[in-house]
Design an enzyme around this catalytic site. Structure first.
Site, PDB file in Angstrom:
ATOM      1  N   THR B  13       0.811  -1.223   0.000  1.00 52.89           N
ATOM      2  CA  THR B  13       0.000   0.000   0.000  1.00 52.89           C
ATOM      3  C   THR B  13       0.843   1.271   0.000  1.00 52.89           C
ATOM      4  O   THR B  13       0.292   2.370  -0.017  1.00 52.89           O
ATOM      5  CB  THR B  13      -0.928   0.030   1.236  1.00 52.89           C
ATOM      6  OG1 THR B  13      -0.109  -0.081   2.413  1.00 52.89           O
ATOM      7  CG2 THR B  13      -1.918  -1.120   1.201  1.00 52.89           C
ATOM      8  N   VAL B  16       6.018   2.914  -3.263  1.00 51.95           N
ATOM      9  CA  VAL B  16       6.699   1.960  -4.150  1.00 51.95           C
ATOM     10  C   VAL B  16       5.775   0.776  -4.434  1.00 51.95           C
ATOM     11  O   VAL B  16       5.745   0.247  -5.552  1.00 51.95           O
ATOM     12  CB  VAL B  16       8.041   1.505  -3.538  1.00 51.95           C
ATOM     13  CG1 VAL B  16       8.709   0.456  -4.419  1.00 51.95           C
ATOM     14  CG2 VAL B  16       8.971   2.694  -3.335  1.00 51.95           C
ATOM     15  N   CYS B 131      17.815   4.164  -4.593  1.00 54.67           N
ATOM     16  CA  CYS B 131      17.314   4.740  -5.836  1.00 54.67           C
ATOM     17  C   CYS B 131      18.330   5.658  -6.504  1.00 54.67           C
ATOM     18  O   CYS B 131      18.308   5.811  -7.728  1.00 54.67           O
ATOM     19  CB  CYS B 131      16.002   5.479  -5.595  1.00 54.67           C
ATOM     20  SG  CYS B 131      15.998   6.659  -4.246  1.00 54.67           S
ATOM     21  N   GLY B 162      11.755  10.566  -3.472  1.00 55.05           N
ATOM     22  CA  GLY B 162      12.751   9.701  -2.840  1.00 55.05           C
ATOM     23  C   GLY B 162      12.634   9.714  -1.326  1.00 55.05           C
ATOM     24  O   GLY B 162      13.094   8.795  -0.657  1.00 55.05           O
ATOM     25  N   HIS B 256      15.236  10.834 -10.369  1.00 52.68           N
ATOM     26  CA  HIS B 256      16.523  11.367  -9.942  1.00 52.68           C
ATOM     27  C   HIS B 256      17.378  11.649 -11.170  1.00 52.68           C
ATOM     28  O   HIS B 256      17.285  10.942 -12.184  1.00 52.68           O
ATOM     29  CB  HIS B 256      17.260  10.356  -9.057  1.00 52.68           C
ATOM     30  CG  HIS B 256      16.655  10.162  -7.704  1.00 52.68           C
ATOM     31  ND1 HIS B 256      15.684  10.982  -7.174  1.00 52.68           N
ATOM     32  CD2 HIS B 256      16.898   9.217  -6.744  1.00 52.68           C
ATOM     33  CE1 HIS B 256      15.366  10.558  -5.965  1.00 52.68           C
ATOM     34  NE2 HIS B 256      16.074   9.497  -5.675  1.00 52.68           N
TER      35      HIS B 256
END
Lengths: 349, 349
Positions: B13, B16, B131, B162, B256
């Site tokens: 949930t 990601v 990431c 992020g 990014h």
């Protein structure tokens, strides 16, 4: 007592000109007459400088006659045409454009770095560096004086006002457009939201970063990236200095930031670097991440110094430092450095 | 025919997790049952995966029983506690958190870089890198295979997502606040406009860039900066690789960007680098500045590959390349790489 020289501000109505009038009103007053000069369409406007309303006159030979020091805050082609005219009328020119920066007969000067160079001006012109070089050079120069710089790898995060007032307007417009749109996470969402509102930039600046500024120069490098290399070499008098610069436009209104990796001939320590930076004129050391202290463009905008933080010795190279510097691209990056150079010349009168 | 393994998505949930459910619905379907697992307060919710509404169950020993592969998309402390439980129940764990990335008994794997490492997993756990490392490693790894990388100097421009969904909300709120304010050019204007709406960041992200993410580690370096170094060394199996990384948070929602200066043991050419990057799996070469082609986060968000442009050979070092790479931090930077690792393990069944 020596007489007070006459100053002309050519380009008084532009973005840098506006900051210059503030700066001239704030600093010690070394000037006699201050003449405001601009394009013919701005002639007749009145602008305040040193608390006085002053009428703007059109750029002409007459406007440059009787001037001791002429500040040029205009695009490079205008400076290339008119700076020699001012010199022929007897003025010393301080030029903020790129027109003469790399001319071997024109000194490129930052008072904290190479102040004496201002006197060696065979063409009667002194040049001020570009705003991105100025964002980092005072810091790098101070460290160079102790450790001898050998190589620079820099990523410059440039504010939109570096592209002029049209850059500021483009970002503001784009931010309003993306605010009104429920953006998904799909490619092109931001482009669709802003439509043809790119302004002077080749890609959206709102909610984005754009790895491009200037024009294509050679081998994939942009003119701005090569300018940082050439200006840094000239300012530090290191014609062989290795420099790799990448310019990225970021959604910041004013103040450039530079992530600097500097390698030196000598070993470095953070303690000694801190000592140097804490006592260097024109630099504010602001480096305590645990206390939230590191420079950001929104915090340094409107101030004169270069702010430096995130000072780290490279984990794998005892001769290298990593730093993060921020400086107001309209103040030290343009108007302030030019004013400082003019004041240095005024002291000759 | 081999049986289709059972997959558990732990953290279904979250931000990601949402991307993972999209990815599982889009990719070749190698899974039998897909079980969605989350914290007890999310249990009972129904989420769509592979076109079917699927009920979320609470994280428990029972929820991890009968699972062949368990994807952990949860914070590191939760992963540290529950991944060993999943292993004890017979599952292979693929963990997206930082909990096990540097554990010598846990392989750190990117399929384009070190695919075989996925089979060497004495603890039953495979880790996916952070990431920011993932934004650049596929590109750097492809060039390393040809030129042998020697040193990396990188400035990472990190999107707010992020830092999680709270980062996205903070930037959106801040942008609305600065839009309603006539900001001057004074220091602190942006801070005053956003008041106490900093969210998870130590300084404003709207109209700003912030040279900090993670926690203070050692000698002024942040945990994220040292993680990029450690993960890159482990992924490339170069325990002595010199890496200097600076992390800067930028007002971008997702994707990014990394400004990379890479030095190699061998001389490089842009032509050969282009050839390598144009044919490397997981990489899109997008490098024609004159045609406006360079990657930006707003253009690559929502896509799977790493995009690379601005490929330049250093003017002063024939062994160094400067590049600009962008990658979606929620896709390849998190959910996609984890899904690829899970699929590699599924092929063992």
């Amino acid at each position: 007592m020596s007489r007070k020289p006459t100053l002309a501000v050519v380009g008084a109505t532009g973005a840098v000109g506006a900051v210059m009038l503030q700066i001239l009103s704030q600093r010690a007053d070394v000037w006699g007459e201050i003449r405001l000069v601009a394009s013919p369409r701005s002639a007749g406007r009145k602008l305040a400088v040193r608390g006085e309303e002053t009428e703007v006159v059109a750029l002409s030979e007459a406007a440059l006659t009787g001037v001791d020091v002429a500040l040029f805050l205009v695009p490079a082609p205008v400076a290339a045409e008119w700076a020699p005219v001012a010199v022929s009328k007897g003025a010393v020119v301080v030029d903020n454009s790129a027109a003469f920066r790399l001319d071997p007969g024109v000194p490129l000067v930052v008072p904290e770095i190479n102040p004496h160079a201002v006197r060696l001006r065979p063409r009667g012109i002194v040049a001020s560096p570009g705003c991105t070089t100025l964002a980092m050079i005072v810091t790098v120069g101070a460290l160079h004086a102790e450790f001898c710089v050998d190589e620079l790898v820099v990523s410059a995060l440039q504010a939109v006002s570096g592209a002029g007032q049209c850059g500021v307007e483009a970002l503001r417009t784009q931010l309003a457009l993306v605010a009104d749109t429920e953006l998904g996470t799909g490619p092109g969402d931001v482009r669709r939201a802003i439509g043809d509102g790119l302004g002077p930039f080749p890609a959206p600046t709102a909610l984005n970063v754009v790895p491009w500024s200037g024009e294509l120069a050679e081998d994939g490098w942009s003119s701005e990236e090569l300018a940082i290399r050439a200006e840094t070499r000239k300012l530090l008098d290191l014609p062989e200095l290795r420099v790799s610069a990448t310019c990225v436009r970021v959604p910041v209104l004013t103040s450039h930031s530079v992530s600097v990796h500097a390698r030196f001939e000598h070993e470095v320590t953070v303690e000694r670097a801190h000592d140097i930076l804490a006592t260097s004129p024109g630099v504010v050391l602001f480096d305590d991440p645990e206390a939230g202290e590191f420079p950001t463009p929104a915090d340094v905008v409107g101030t004169d110094p270069t702010w430096v933080g995130r000072v780290r010795r490279a984990m794998d190279d005892p001769r290298a430092l990593d730093l993060f510097v921020c400086g107001d691209n309209l103040r030290k990056g343009a108007a302030l450095n030019t004013a400082q150079l003019a004041e240095a010349i005024a002291r000759e009168f």
